[in-house]
Design an enzyme around this catalytic site. Structure first.
Site, mmCIF file in Angstrom:
data_model
loop_
_atom_site.group_PDB
_atom_site.id
_atom_site.type_symbol
_atom_site.label_atom_id
_atom_site.label_comp_id
_atom_site.label_asym_id
_atom_site.label_seq_id
_atom_site.Cartn_x
_atom_site.Cartn_y
_atom_site.Cartn_z
ATOM 1 N N CYS A 1 -56.616 -35.508 16.771
ATOM 2 C CA CYS A 1 -57.270 -34.317 16.221
ATOM 3 C C CYS A 1 -56.383 -33.610 15.185
ATOM 4 O O CYS A 1 -56.233 -34.126 14.081
ATOM 5 C CB CYS A 1 -57.708 -33.404 17.364
ATOM 6 S SG CYS A 1 -59.000 -32.257 16.855
ATOM 7 N N ARG B 1 -61.266 -31.463 7.571
ATOM 8 C CA ARG B 1 -60.870 -30.600 8.691
ATOM 9 C C ARG B 1 -62.091 -29.842 9.215
ATOM 10 O O ARG B 1 -62.950 -29.439 8.441
ATOM 11 C CB ARG B 1 -59.795 -29.647 8.158
ATOM 12 C CG ARG B 1 -59.190 -28.758 9.169
ATOM 13 C CD ARG B 1 -57.926 -28.104 8.627
ATOM 14 N NE ARG B 1 -57.605 -26.964 9.438
ATOM 15 C CZ ARG B 1 -57.903 -25.721 9.109
ATOM 16 N NH1 ARG B 1 -58.484 -25.449 7.963
ATOM 17 N NH2 ARG B 1 -57.603 -24.748 9.939
ATOM 18 N N ARG C 1 -63.467 -28.869 17.495
ATOM 19 C CA ARG C 1 -63.221 -28.516 16.084
ATOM 20 C C ARG C 1 -62.524 -29.687 15.362
ATOM 21 O O ARG C 1 -61.527 -29.530 14.671
ATOM 22 C CB ARG C 1 -62.372 -27.246 15.977
ATOM 23 C CG ARG C 1 -63.190 -25.988 16.228
ATOM 24 C CD ARG C 1 -62.475 -24.728 15.789
ATOM 25 N NE ARG C 1 -61.129 -24.691 16.317
ATOM 26 C CZ ARG C 1 -60.024 -24.567 15.591
ATOM 27 N NH1 ARG C 1 -60.099 -24.452 14.293
ATOM 28 N NH2 ARG C 1 -58.846 -24.543 16.157
ATOM 29 N N HIS D 1 -59.539 -36.183 21.609
ATOM 30 C CA HIS D 1 -58.359 -35.855 22.419
ATOM 31 C C HIS D 1 -58.332 -36.655 23.720
ATOM 32 O O HIS D 1 -58.751 -36.128 24.752
ATOM 33 C CB HIS D 1 -58.428 -34.391 22.868
ATOM 34 C CG HIS D 1 -58.356 -33.389 21.794
ATOM 35 N ND1 HIS D 1 -57.174 -32.807 21.413
ATOM 36 C CD2 HIS D 1 -59.322 -32.823 21.033
ATOM 37 C CE1 HIS D 1 -57.415 -31.917 20.463
ATOM 38 N NE2 HIS D 1 -58.705 -31.911 20.205
ATOM 39 N N GLU E 1 -55.911 -37.005 25.485
ATOM 40 C CA GLU E 1 -54.938 -36.317 26.363
ATOM 41 C C GLU E 1 -55.584 -35.272 27.267
ATOM 42 O O GLU E 1 -54.974 -34.840 28.229
ATOM 43 C CB GLU E 1 -53.811 -35.684 25.519
ATOM 44 C CG GLU E 1 -54.167 -34.454 24.689
ATOM 45 C CD GLU E 1 -54.787 -34.782 23.324
ATOM 46 O OE1 GLU E 1 -55.195 -35.939 23.102
ATOM 47 O OE2 GLU E 1 -54.868 -33.855 22.486
HETATM 48 N N1 GLN Z 1 -59.375 -27.758 13.687
HETATM 49 C C1 GLN Z 1 -58.033 -27.997 14.112
HETATM 50 C C2 GLN Z 1 -57.067 -28.113 12.936
HETATM 51 O O1 GLN Z 1 -57.383 -27.917 11.828
HETATM 52 C C3 GLN Z 1 -57.926 -29.227 14.963
HETATM 53 C C4 GLN Z 1 -58.557 -28.982 16.307
HETATM 54 C C5 GLN Z 1 -57.932 -29.708 17.439
HETATM 55 O O2 GLN Z 1 -56.872 -30.316 17.363
HETATM 56 N N2 GLN Z 1 -58.619 -29.601 18.536
HETATM 57 O O3 GLN Z 1 -55.944 -28.423 13.185
#
Ligand code: GLN
Length: 203
Positions: free
Chosen positions: A82, A111, A141, A182, A184
């Site tokens: 992410c 992003r 996100r 993720h 993790e």
């Molecule tokens: N939107 C986040 C960023 O720009 C990433 C989100 C996440 O790692 N859950 O870093």
């Protein structure tokens, strides 16, 4: 190799503990990395999920940016989840004005592509090279991969909620791996195992 590999987790912000736990479960020695000296002797590094703009800024404040870039340039195996995917990408769309990355992966990421926190979602996704059925993937996100350059391998894609065409969410180039999701934050260890196999093969 007979020695147990040492895998660092960039520990400036984000899902640090979760990655340390998953890597430990995969049988490697782990090390949180906050200072340049902690890069010495690493066989691989994980860039966690979190907030890429914060991790970027902190890496500059902590003097880690240049040494980590140099280590990645020299071929240190890396996995980014992410925010970590954003930090590994060469190019970022919809980043903040002064946002910088470590640029180890020849991809363009968008992003927050899947929308805001409330549009976070989970789905099952088949990944190339990951046996045993689909991986349960949590997107928070998350970025997607907008485009890849020659040599980058697409490992998986999903059709985002509300869209028709699929978007790339997992890639690999040589010893650099990145996922939009993720692993993790779930009990899924296959992505970390995939990365640990890369680390072992490279060491
Ligand atoms: N939107 C986040 C960023 O720009 C990433 C989100 C996440 O790692 N859950 O870093």
């Amino acid at each position: 190799m007979s020695r147990t590999p040492v895998v660092g987790v960039l520990a400036l912000q984000g899902d640090v503990r979760e990655h340390l736990r998953a890597l430990t479960a995969c049988g490697v020695d782990v090390r949180p990395v906050r200072r340049p000296a902690e890069l010495a002797g690493l066989d691989g590094i994980v860039l966690p999920g979190g907030e890429s703009t914060t991790i970027d800024k902190l890496s500059r404040i902590f003097g880690l940016r240049d040494p980590l870039r140099a280590a990645l340039d020299a071929g240190l195996p890396a996995y980014g989840s992410c925010a970590g995917m954003i930090l590994l990408a060469k190019r970022v769309l919809d980043g903040t004005e002064d946002q910088q990355t470590f640029g180890a992966l020849d991809i363009t990421v968008r992003r927050n592509a899947f929308g805001r926190q409330v549009e976070s979602f989970e789905t099952d996704v088949d990944l190339d090279g990951v046996a045993g059925g689909p991986v349960h993937a949590v997107f928070i996100r998350a970025p997607w991969v907008e485009s890849i350059d020659d040599g980058v391998q697409v490992l998986g894609a999903v059709v985002p909620p509300g869209l028709r065409e699929s978007k790339i969410i997992a890639v690999r180039h040589e010893n650099v791996l990145a996922t939009s999701f993720h692993p993790e934050v779930t009990d899924e260890l296959r992505i970390h195992r995939y990365f640990v196999d890369l680390v072992r093969a490279a060491s």
